[in-house]
Design an enzyme around this catalytic site. Structure first.
Site, PDB file in Angstrom:
ATOM      1  N   ASN A   1       0.836  -1.216   0.000  1.00 18.38           N
ATOM      2  CA  ASN A   1       0.000   0.000   0.000  1.00 18.38           C
ATOM      3  C   ASN A   1       0.863   1.255   0.000  1.00 18.38           C
ATOM      4  O   ASN A   1       0.501   2.259  -0.618  1.00 18.38           O
ATOM      5  CB  ASN A   1      -0.969  -0.021   1.176  1.00 18.38           C
ATOM      6  CG  ASN A   1      -2.079  -1.018   0.938  1.00 18.38           C
ATOM      7  OD1 ASN A   1      -2.982  -0.755   0.154  1.00 18.38           O
ATOM      8  ND2 ASN A   1      -1.985  -2.179   1.566  1.00 18.38           N
TER       9      ASN A   1
ATOM     10  N   MET B   1       0.677  -2.172  12.433  1.00 18.52           N
ATOM     11  CA  MET B   1       0.017  -3.194  13.242  1.00 18.52           C
ATOM     12  C   MET B   1      -0.004  -2.906  14.746  1.00 18.52           C
ATOM     13  O   MET B   1      -0.368  -3.779  15.525  1.00 18.52           O
ATOM     14  CB  MET B   1       0.664  -4.564  12.983  1.00 18.52           C
ATOM     15  CG  MET B   1       0.525  -5.045  11.535  1.00 18.52           C
ATOM     16  SD  MET B   1      -1.166  -5.015  10.899  1.00 18.52           S
ATOM     17  CE  MET B   1      -1.853  -6.406  11.787  1.00 18.52           C
TER      18      MET B   1
ATOM     19  N   HIS C   1      -8.127  -0.404   6.474  1.00 15.75           N
ATOM     20  CA  HIS C   1      -8.555  -1.646   7.139  1.00 15.75           C
ATOM     21  C   HIS C   1      -9.247  -2.547   6.118  1.00 15.75           C
ATOM     22  O   HIS C   1     -10.136  -2.082   5.397  1.00 15.75           O
ATOM     23  CB  HIS C   1      -9.501  -1.316   8.301  1.00 15.75           C
ATOM     24  CG  HIS C   1      -9.919  -2.527   9.073  1.00 15.75           C
ATOM     25  ND1 HIS C   1      -9.006  -3.375   9.666  1.00 15.75           N
ATOM     26  CD2 HIS C   1     -11.138  -3.059   9.326  1.00 15.75           C
ATOM     27  CE1 HIS C   1      -9.651  -4.360  10.256  1.00 15.75           C
ATOM     28  NE2 HIS C   1     -10.947  -4.197  10.062  1.00 15.75           N
TER      29      HIS C   1
ATOM     30  N   ASP D   1     -10.273   0.725  14.500  1.00 14.60           N
ATOM     31  CA  ASP D   1     -11.032   0.529  13.251  1.00 14.60           C
ATOM     32  C   ASP D   1     -12.451   1.096  13.300  1.00 14.60           C
ATOM     33  O   ASP D   1     -13.329   0.670  12.538  1.00 14.60           O
ATOM     34  CB  ASP D   1     -11.060  -0.968  12.854  1.00 14.60           C
ATOM     35  CG  ASP D   1      -9.662  -1.517  12.617  1.00 14.60           C
ATOM     36  OD1 ASP D   1      -8.808  -0.763  12.135  1.00 14.60           O
ATOM     37  OD2 ASP D   1      -9.420  -2.694  12.928  1.00 14.60           O
TER      38      ASP D   1
HETATM   39  C1  GRF Z   1      -3.335  -4.469   4.347  1.00 16.62           C
HETATM   40  O1  GRF Z   1      -4.230  -5.486   3.983  1.00 16.62           O
HETATM   41  C2  GRF Z   1      -3.944  -3.572   5.376  1.00 16.62           C
HETATM   42  O2  GRF Z   1      -5.300  -3.357   5.218  1.00 16.62           O
HETATM   43  C3  GRF Z   1      -3.692  -4.382   6.631  1.00 16.62           C
HETATM   44  O3  GRF Z   1      -2.381  -4.871   6.464  1.00 16.62           O
HETATM   45  C4  GRF Z   1      -2.125  -5.055   5.078  1.00 16.62           C
HETATM   46  C5  GRF Z   1      -0.849  -4.347   4.754  1.00 16.62           C
HETATM   47  O4  GRF Z   1      -0.342  -4.726   3.504  1.00 16.62           O
HETATM   48  N1  GRF Z   1      -3.913  -3.604   7.817  1.00 16.62           N
HETATM   49  P1  GRF Z   1       0.946  -4.003   2.899  1.00 16.62           P
HETATM   50  O5  GRF Z   1       2.037  -4.033   3.945  1.00 16.62           O
HETATM   51  O6  GRF Z   1       0.553  -2.610   2.521  1.00 16.62           O
HETATM   52  O7  GRF Z   1       1.316  -4.833   1.705  1.00 16.62           O
END
Ligand code: GRF
Length: 197
Positions: free
Chosen positions: A15, A95, A113, A153
């Site tokens: 992301n 996290m 989320h 969330d």
């Molecule tokens: C995503 O699915 C986000 O929604 C969740 O952790 C994942 C992170 O993925 N909280 P990345 O590290 O961005 O690949």
């Protein structure tokens, strides 16, 4: 002057990559000035470095091993981020739960989320959605970007998109569909929030 974005990650950073790509294409509405990870080996740190974005690692474990408290950690984290004067903090696969004292220090914090509002709060939302689908009690899930408040969330949604569960889906199939949606909505939500700031 371009708006300043700090991105917090804990893992792969796909992301974060979507945000970097959007910034390159001038559709993010701001500039990523720092990427922070709580995990020293998060792959997202390499993505940031490859894009010449400064990084910082603040490990909760290292703080605890040094005899410091969780409140000390949150203060150190907030201080490191505040030094970059962000207009927006983006939790992109971050996290750790952030304390009210941390949240209060910044004007805008948003979180990604992998679930719909009011459903599957907390960790492992995709796994839980898949289990419910296999048990016959769920036919769709989704992804959202929302403002961060102390309740995990639960903040007001900014962008929400449903993701169908399809017959024959493996967990990886559902995951891939959700991640594709996340990569699309996160940069759009950042731009919406910054445009309104
Ligand atoms: C995503 O699915 C986000 O929604 C969740 O952790 C994942 C992170 O993925 N909280 P990345 O590290 O961005 O690949």
């Amino acid at each position: 002057m371009s708006k300043r974005i700090v991105v917090l990650i804990s893992g792969s950073g796909s992301n974060l990559q979507a945000l970097i790509d959007a910034q390159r294409q001038d559709r993010l509405g701001g500039r990523i000035v720092l990427v922070v990870s709580n995990k020293p080996c998060a792959y997202g740190l390499e993505r940031a470095a490859a894009a010449d974005i400064p990084t910082a690692v603040l490990s909760l474990k290292a703080h605890r091993d040094a005899g410091k408290t969780r409140a000390d950690y949150d203060r150190a984290l907030a201080d490191a981020i505040a030094a970059h004067a962000p207009d927006l903090l983006v939790l992109a696969g971050w996290m750790l739960i952030l304390s009210p004292a941390f949240i209060d220090r910044f004007p805008r914090i948003i979180n990604l989320h992998p679930a719909l509002p009011g459903e599957l709060d907390g960790a492992h939302a995709i796994d839980r959605a898949y289990r419910e689908f296999c048990a016959g009690s769920r036919s769709r899930t989704g992804a959202m970007v929302h403002y961060v408040i102390p309740e995990v969330d639960k903040g007001a949604p900014i962008l929400v998109e449903e993701v169908p569960c399809a017959a024959g889906d493996r967990l990886e199939d559902l995951e891939a569909r959700i991640h594709a949606v996340e990569h699309r909505i996160l940069p759009r939500a950042v731009r919406m929030v910054l445009d309104a700031a």
